[in-house]
Design an enzyme around this catalytic site. Sequence first.
Site, mmCIF file in Angstrom:
data_model
loop_
_atom_site.group_PDB
_atom_site.id
_atom_site.type_symbol
_atom_site.label_atom_id
_atom_site.label_comp_id
_atom_site.label_asym_id
_atom_site.label_seq_id
_atom_site.Cartn_x
_atom_site.Cartn_y
_atom_site.Cartn_z
ATOM 1 N N SER A 28 37.606 -44.478 4.927
ATOM 2 C CA SER A 28 37.899 -45.864 4.581
ATOM 3 C C SER A 28 39.079 -46.346 5.426
ATOM 4 O O SER A 28 40.025 -45.596 5.682
ATOM 5 C CB SER A 28 38.265 -45.981 3.094
ATOM 6 O OG SER A 28 37.205 -45.547 2.282
ATOM 7 N N CYS A 195 37.451 -45.836 -5.848
ATOM 8 C CA CYS A 195 37.329 -45.100 -4.590
ATOM 9 C C CYS A 195 37.850 -43.678 -4.785
ATOM 10 O O CYS A 195 38.917 -43.467 -5.378
ATOM 11 C CB CYS A 195 38.111 -45.798 -3.481
ATOM 12 S SG CYS A 195 37.927 -45.020 -1.859
ATOM 13 N N ASP A 240 33.232 -46.730 -3.796
ATOM 14 C CA ASP A 240 33.248 -46.053 -2.505
ATOM 15 C C ASP A 240 33.632 -44.605 -2.811
ATOM 16 O O ASP A 240 34.820 -44.255 -2.802
ATOM 17 C CB ASP A 240 34.256 -46.708 -1.563
ATOM 18 C CG ASP A 240 34.301 -46.044 -0.191
ATOM 19 O OD1 ASP A 240 33.430 -45.176 0.070
ATOM 20 O OD2 ASP A 240 35.187 -46.366 0.605
ATOM 21 N N TRP A 242 32.669 -40.195 -2.781
ATOM 22 C CA TRP A 242 32.045 -39.143 -1.984
ATOM 23 C C TRP A 242 32.153 -37.801 -2.692
ATOM 24 O O TRP A 242 32.938 -37.635 -3.575
ATOM 25 C CB TRP A 242 32.727 -39.043 -0.616
ATOM 26 C CG TRP A 242 34.212 -38.857 -0.699
ATOM 27 C CD1 TRP A 242 34.892 -37.671 -0.818
ATOM 28 C CD2 TRP A 242 35.221 -39.894 -0.701
ATOM 29 N NE1 TRP A 242 36.248 -37.893 -0.878
ATOM 30 C CE2 TRP A 242 36.471 -39.242 -0.811
ATOM 31 C CE3 TRP A 242 35.186 -41.283 -0.622
ATOM 32 C CZ2 TRP A 242 37.689 -39.939 -0.843
ATOM 33 C CZ3 TRP A 242 36.378 -41.966 -0.655
ATOM 34 C CH2 TRP A 242 37.615 -41.304 -0.764
#
Length: 242
Positions: A28, A195, A240, A242
């Site tokens: 990011s 995030c 966002d 992961w």
Amino acid sequence: MQSFPSSCPSLGLFFGSIAPRLAPRYYSISSGSHSNPHSVHVTCAVIRDVMPTGRIHNGVCSYYLQRCKPGDKIPIFVRRSTFKMPEDPHTPLIMIGPGTGLAPFRGFIQDREALVADMAEMGPAVLFFGCRNRAHDYIYEAELTAAVETGALSQLHVAFSRAGLQKDYVQHHMEQQAEQLWGLLQQPGCCVYVCGDAKSMARDVHRTLISVAQNQGKMTEAQAESWVKYLSDSGRYHKDVW
């Protein structure tokens, strides 16, 4: 190799031809376009793990970046992202990003700092950040503190997961601020941004949002789940992870 016995490629060339191509690493952008119009920043944690055998495993990209020196050229590309602030600066923001999940919110804050400098009116912005302890990995502490002082951040809630006997995470601070969160969520267009880690944090934050809606909005669990889904479907709940 059986078809061409005279071929004797090096070991590196052999594996380079049969192994899957190394996938790109995505980070990011952790800088604002107004304050850094000609550059982008990334916030990267260097991966370094000790395997059970004692072998040191270094992250392919993070270790490579760590070894780079000022002036070195590296291949990068920038992708278009939908994870960005609303165009209307009056829109309230709820940002949740422990660890390097803080990265995009640093960019948000820098852009809001530019608005503060222009004497623009803005909606509230609340950040929930988490790390192990203040001395170890409270990244950008000075910047975050200054953002609260200037008004670029309305409130900052920091969870230190290893500072005491009990683990303290961002979702715990969300629960403590449930009434305030619900009040913000009732304001027109209020956006939630998450995030970071997808395995545990994002799921826990999602469940906490449902709990806030259920308890503060006097809903059933099914109604609260539907409300959070509506938040996502209407473009007000961004992830966002992961």
